[in-house]
Design a protein around this motif. Structure first.
Motif, PDB file in Angstrom:
ATOM      1  N   SER A  66      41.376 -38.871 -12.042  1.00 19.63           N
ATOM      2  CA  SER A  66      42.814 -39.407 -11.471  1.00 19.63           C
ATOM      3  C   SER A  66      43.604 -38.980 -12.806  1.00 19.63           C
ATOM      4  CB  SER A  66      42.689 -40.872 -11.458  1.00 19.63           C
ATOM      5  OG  SER A  66      42.130 -41.419 -12.993  1.00 19.63           O
ATOM      6  N   ASP A 107      35.331 -41.144  -0.417  1.00 14.26           N
ATOM      7  CA  ASP A 107      35.404 -40.270   0.822  1.00 14.26           C
ATOM      8  C   ASP A 107      35.390 -38.874   0.490  1.00 14.26           C
ATOM      9  OD1 ASP A 107      35.891 -42.688   2.063  1.00 14.26           O
ATOM     10  OD2 ASP A 107      38.112 -42.439   2.184  1.00 14.26           O
ATOM     11  N   SER A 113      43.456 -32.999   4.187  1.00 16.08           N
ATOM     12  CA  SER A 113      44.661 -33.161   3.557  1.00 16.08           C
ATOM     13  C   SER A 113      44.430 -32.796   1.917  1.00 16.08           C
ATOM     14  CB  SER A 113      44.776 -34.632   3.768  1.00 16.08           C
ATOM     15  OG  SER A 113      43.883 -35.233   2.954  1.00 16.08           O
ATOM     16  N   PRO A 170      45.604 -36.247  -1.897  1.00 16.74           N
ATOM     17  CA  PRO A 170      46.557 -37.332  -1.629  1.00 16.74           C
ATOM     18  C   PRO A 170      46.231 -38.862  -1.873  1.00 16.74           C
ATOM     19  CG  PRO A 170      45.284 -36.495   0.285  1.00 16.74           C
ATOM     20  CD  PRO A 170      44.822 -35.495  -0.936  1.00 16.74           C
ATOM     21  N   ASP A 171      47.160 -39.417  -2.120  1.00 19.58           N
ATOM     22  CA  ASP A 171      47.090 -41.061  -2.580  1.00 19.58           C
ATOM     23  C   ASP A 171      45.913 -41.540  -1.463  1.00 19.58           C
ATOM     24  OD1 ASP A 171      48.474 -40.319  -4.632  1.00 19.58           O
ATOM     25  OD2 ASP A 171      50.293 -41.214  -4.106  1.00 19.58           O
ATOM     26  N   GLU A 172      46.040 -41.409  -0.320  1.00 21.12           N
ATOM     27  CA  GLU A 172      45.529 -42.256   0.660  1.00 21.12           C
ATOM     28  C   GLU A 172      43.963 -41.972   0.772  1.00 21.12           C
ATOM     29  OE1 GLU A 172      47.656 -38.425   2.812  1.00 21.12           O
ATOM     30  OE2 GLU A 172      48.198 -40.108   1.332  1.00 21.12           O
ATOM     31  N   LEU A 173      43.449 -40.598   0.284  1.00 28.07           N
ATOM     32  CA  LEU A 173      42.343 -40.350   0.154  1.00 28.07           C
ATOM     33  C   LEU A 173      41.678 -40.547  -0.948  1.00 28.07           C
ATOM     34  CD1 LEU A 173      40.111 -38.629   1.954  1.00 28.07           C
ATOM     35  CD2 LEU A 173      40.696 -36.595   0.667  1.00 28.07           C
ATOM     36  N   SER A 174      40.487 -41.503  -0.754  1.00 27.72           N
ATOM     37  CA  SER A 174      39.700 -42.166  -1.961  1.00 27.72           C
ATOM     38  C   SER A 174      38.852 -41.019  -2.338  1.00 27.72           C
ATOM     39  CB  SER A 174      39.021 -43.138  -1.579  1.00 27.72           C
ATOM     40  OG  SER A 174      37.835 -42.965  -0.704  1.00 27.72           O
ATOM     41  N   ALA A 188      48.053 -40.478  -8.067  1.00 32.18           N
ATOM     42  CA  ALA A 188      48.436 -41.919  -8.234  1.00 32.18           C
ATOM     43  C   ALA A 188      48.961 -42.521  -9.287  1.00 32.18           C
ATOM     44  CB  ALA A 188      47.318 -42.769  -7.389  1.00 32.18           C
TER      45      ALA A 188
END
Length: 524
Positions: A52, A113, A14, A106-110, A82
């Motif tokens: 970030s 990870d 992603s 993307p916001d859902e990927l930290s 974010a």
């Protein structure tokens, strides 16, 4: 691991590339996370930086941040949105300006990870590379115990990397391996390595590419005396391939240093033997013992060569040149530095002892010209002798031949004892000042007469002596009447006060003419 491999990782599909398609071949070393505006002191190079963008207070901050990335050696920036909701256009422009690849996370990927995925793959690759390196080390170390490390090292490069390689001296002489190139190409390539500021160095030859590395242990900083050459272009190598070649070069250098130590001890013993041969009262048993200590059979015939360096060159330099000179014909010879000169003792076959081929040696010495770097060297080849007395005679012969060789005007010179006649030995052993005085005293009146009257009495005298005093032979050669010739010779006798019918006077004239030729040769 390259940047192009990062987005192919299972958990990072992603992540979207915004800028930097042309830089995706950059090598990734690590991952670093920061929200500092200036963090370059924490970078070691090769990092993917995760941020970030909380450091951004104004648009100008983007250029400052990306410039810090580039200065610190980072390979890419992965930015989350974010905090800001969108990717700042000024950050995109700054990445384009500083050629920094930019990925949007993307916001859902930290970031955790991402770091886990990338660092995990890096560990896998490094573990595999380490395993391969250990395997190479094992094979090379195993070859050391088998006694063929030079061939094993070049075989490993051919097996793993697919190109020929060989070790060679600084003159291009092949020591081991498989070389597809001619001697001329090797010599030019070796000279290129000698002149290079640092190694490795690449050269495109008429017969193909060649990369040259120093065969020194552990990348030692000293000037190399042997090279590892590869029939390949180092610019095409990956980092892993380059490391493989450098490891092999270091292993080969370690082996060569090990063998050099054994040769050094033999050279020290040979230098001791040279000191004994230079004395008239040395006991034959002592000479035989010194031969044995140098690894030579005292009962076997040996030939002796002596070399003398000119200018500021050292005896060790002369020894290296002498070693290269005879290596092809006499690989089992022992050489040693003696003062500013060098000596080589060469074992010969007991049943049919033959001297080294002088013409081949002379050609080889000419080929070594570029390696001399403007220094001069004379080489004298003595005869062959078996036993202490004969070896002493060979030592003296080599010295006499060397004296003649050193009178050669300009450049390197090699003289064999068989080429040295009585005149040659007298000329070589006489000081320059005495030779000049003798020549002027014997021939000076004739030279002055020729200069005033534009005659050629001196040439007529040389022709007369060369023909052993035959009037008709000289007259025919020079198209003169015999009476004219007799007049000219009588005029020479009147000018010099000497009688050409006397052997002693003819000898003086001949010796003076030889001295004059040498003096003219030196000036030219």
């Amino acid at each position: 691991m390259q940047l192009s491999d990062v987005t192919a990782l299972p958990g990072l599909a992603s992540v979207r590339l915004i800028h930097g398609t042309e830089q995706l071949d950059r090598q990734v070393r690590w991952v670093y996370t920061t929200d500092l505006l200036d963090f370059r002191k924490y970078l070691a190079g090769g990092e993917i930086v995760l941020t970030s963008t909380t450091w951004r207070r104004r648009p100008e901050d983007s250029d400052y941040f990306v410039r810090a990335l580039a200065d610190g050696g980072a390979v890419a920036l992965m930015a989350g949105t974010a905090m800001l909701g969108v990717m700042p256009p000024d950050l995109v422009r700054a990445c384009a300006l500083h050629r920094m690849p930019l990925f949007q996370v993307p916001d859902e990927l930290s970031f955790g990870d991402i770091a886990e995925e990338v660092i995990g793959r890096l560990h896998e690759e490094r573990g595999s590379a380490l395993e391969q390196m250990v395997g190479r080390h094992r094979r090379l170390l195993s070859s050391f115990t088998r006694g063929d490390p030079l061939e094993a090292g070049t075989d490993l490069l051919r097996t793993e990397l697919g190109f020929d390689s060989w070790t060679m001296s600084l003159t291009g002489r092949v020591l081991s391996g498989r070389c597809p190139y001619s001697a001329e190409v090797r010599a030019v390539a070796a000279r290129h390595a000698v002149d290079a500021v640092r190694l490795p160095v690449y050269r495109q030859t008429p017969e193909g590419p060649v990369t040259l590395l120093a065969a020194t242990p552990g990348g030692a900083p000293q000037a190399p005396t042997r090279l590892l050459a590869c029939a390949a272009d180092l610019r095409d190598w990956s980092q892993a391939e380059r490391e493989t070649v450098e490891e092999v070069a270091a292993f080969l250098g370690a082996w060569l240093a090990r063998t050099d130590e054994g040769e050094r001890q033999r050279r020290e013993q040979l230098a001791r033997l040279a000191a004994l041969l230079d004395r008239d009262d040395t006991d034959p048993a002592t000479v035989a013992a010194a031969l044995t200590s140098a690894g030579l059979d005292p009962e076997r015939p040996h030939q002796i060569l002596r070399a003398q360096a000119g200018g500021e060159a050292t005896g060790e330099w002369a020894r290296q040149i002498l070693t290269e000179l005879i290596a092809e014909q006499a690989p089992d010879a022992v050489t040693a530095a003696v003062g500013t000169g060098a000596v080589a003792v060469i074992p010969r076959h007991p049943q049919a002892p033959a001297a080294l081929d002088t013409s081949s040696l002379r050609h080889r010495l000419e080929c070594l010209g570029p390696l001399l770097d403007g220094n001069s060297i004379g080489v004298g080849a003595g005869g062959i002798g078996a036993g202490a007395h004969a070896l002493r005679r060979a030592w003296d012969q080599a010295e006499h031949a060397l004296l003649v060789a050193r009178q050669h005007p300009g450049g390197p010179s090699l003289v064999d004892i068989d080429e040295v006649d009585t005149f040659g030995m007298l000329l070589a052993a006489t000081p320059d000042s005495l030779r000049s005085v003798f020549c002027d005293r014997v021939l000076g009146p004739v030279e002055e007469y020729d200069a005033r009257g534009r005659t050629d009495l001196l040439d007529t005298l040389a022709a007369y002596l060369a023909a052993s005093g035959s009037w008709h032979t000289v007259a025919a050669e020079r198209h003169l009447h015999v009476n004219t010739l007799r007049y000219r010779i009588r005029r020479v006798e009147e000018l010099t006060g000497r009688d050409l019918s006397q052997w002693r006077d003819r000898f003086d004239f001949q010796l003076a003419l030889d001295l004059r030729r040498n003096r003219i040769g030196d000036r030219s």
